[in-house]
Design a protein around this motif. Structure first.
Motif, mmCIF file in Angstrom:
data_model
loop_
_atom_site.group_PDB
_atom_site.id
_atom_site.type_symbol
_atom_site.label_atom_id
_atom_site.label_comp_id
_atom_site.label_asym_id
_atom_site.label_seq_id
_atom_site.Cartn_x
_atom_site.Cartn_y
_atom_site.Cartn_z
ATOM 1 N N GLN A 32 47.804 43.730 45.126
ATOM 2 C CA GLN A 32 47.789 44.743 46.164
ATOM 3 C C GLN A 32 48.092 44.131 47.529
ATOM 4 N N PRO A 33 48.773 44.874 48.399
ATOM 5 C CA PRO A 33 49.070 44.355 49.737
ATOM 6 C C PRO A 33 47.802 44.271 50.566
ATOM 7 N N ARG A 34 47.828 43.432 51.583
ATOM 8 C CA ARG A 34 46.686 43.308 52.485
ATOM 9 C C ARG A 34 46.543 44.591 53.296
ATOM 10 N N VAL A 35 45.301 45.004 53.505
ATOM 11 C CA VAL A 35 45.028 46.245 54.215
ATOM 12 C C VAL A 35 44.157 45.932 55.423
ATOM 13 N N ASP A 36 44.516 46.513 56.560
ATOM 14 C CA ASP A 36 43.710 46.394 57.768
ATOM 15 C C ASP A 36 42.527 47.354 57.615
ATOM 16 N N ARG A 66 35.939 46.382 50.018
ATOM 17 C CA ARG A 66 36.782 46.236 48.838
ATOM 18 C C ARG A 66 35.942 45.725 47.677
#
Length: 207
Positions: A32-36, A66
Motif C-alpha cells: 500500500q502507498p504511504r498515507v498522510d 493503521r
C-alpha cells in the motif's frame, strides 16, 4: 459499498460499536502507498463532525491509525445525558453512511480498507472542557493538587468541596482534571434486609 457491523463494548471503555468493510483478498496485492494520516484524519473529521453534531452529540475525539493493511478510525462521542449502546449504534450507522457518500461524490478519504469504531469516553478521560466538568458534577476529581467533589460548574470555573471546605477554581490555568474511582465503604454497603433474614430464621425454628 457494503459494510457489516455489530454493537458491543469497547475494551476498557464505554459502550461502543464497530463497523468494518469486507476483508479484501491481499495475497498478491502490491504494498500500500504511504498515507498522510494527519491529512486523512482532517478529511474524515470534516465529514463526520457535522453528522455527530446533527445527532445531538459532541465529537470528543477522532483518531486514525493503521492495523496491518487496514486503517482503524476511532470516534468518541458524548452528551450531557450520557451515551448508550443504542445511541452508539445509530450514530455509527450515520457516520458510516456519510463516509460512503463522501467517497462516492468526491473520491477516497482513505487509500484502502478501514474499520470504524464508535464509542464514548471512559472515566479515565481528562476533564479539559467546561462540558466535561459539567457532566461530572457529584464526582470526586483530582486537579491542581486538590482532590474534591465537583458541586458546581459555571461558565468561568468549577467549585469543589474539599474535606468540607469550598474551593472555587477558574478554568484559566486550571489544567486537566482526573475523575477518581470510589469504592463503597463496607459500613455503607447494602446487604439486603438483615431484619427480614432474622425473622425467617425465627420462623423456621418455630415450626
Amino acid at each position: 459499498m457494503t459494510q457489516r457491523g455489530r454493537a458491543g463494548a469497547r475494551p476498557g471503555g464505554r459502550p461502543g460499536s464497530r463497523r468494518t468493510r469486507p476483508e479484501p483478498d491481499t495475497r498478491n496485492a502490491p504494498a500500500q502507498p504511504r498515507v498522510d494520516l494527519g491529512a486523512a484524519r482532517s478529511r474524515i473529521r470534516a465529514v463526520i463532525e457535522p453528522v455527530v453534531a446533527e445527532a445531538g452529540y459532541d465529537l470528543e475525539d477522532l483518531t486514525l491509525s493503521r492495523a496491518g493493511r487496514r486503517f482503524v478510525v476511532r470516534v468518541l462521542i458524548d452528551t450531557d445525558g450520557g451515551v448508550g449502546l443504542d445511541d452508539v449504534a445509530v450514530v455509527s450507522r450515520e457516520i458510516s453512511e456519510a463516509l460512503d457518500l463522501a467517497e462516492e461524490s468526491g473520491g477516497e478519504l482513505l487509500a484502502g480498507e478501514y474499520q470504524l469504531e464508535v464509542g464514548s469516553p471512559g472515566v479515565d478521560r481528562p476533564l479539559t472542557e467546561p462540558r466535561h466538568w459539567r457532566r461530572n458534577i457529584g464526582r470526586l476529581v483530582a486537579v491542581g493538587g486538590l482532590t474534591g467533589r465537583v458541586i458546581e460548574v459555571t461558565e468561568s470555573g468549577v467549585t469543589l468541596d474539599v474535606d468540607g471546605q469550598t474551593h472555587e477554581l477558574g478554568f484559566a490555568g486550571l489544567g486537566p482534571g482526573k475523575v477518581q474511582i470510589e469504592f463503597k465503604r463496607m459500613d455503607e454497603a447494602d446487604f439486603g434486609d438483615e431484619d427480614g433474614e432474622e425473622d425467617d430464621d425465627e420462623g423456621e425454628g418455630g415450626e
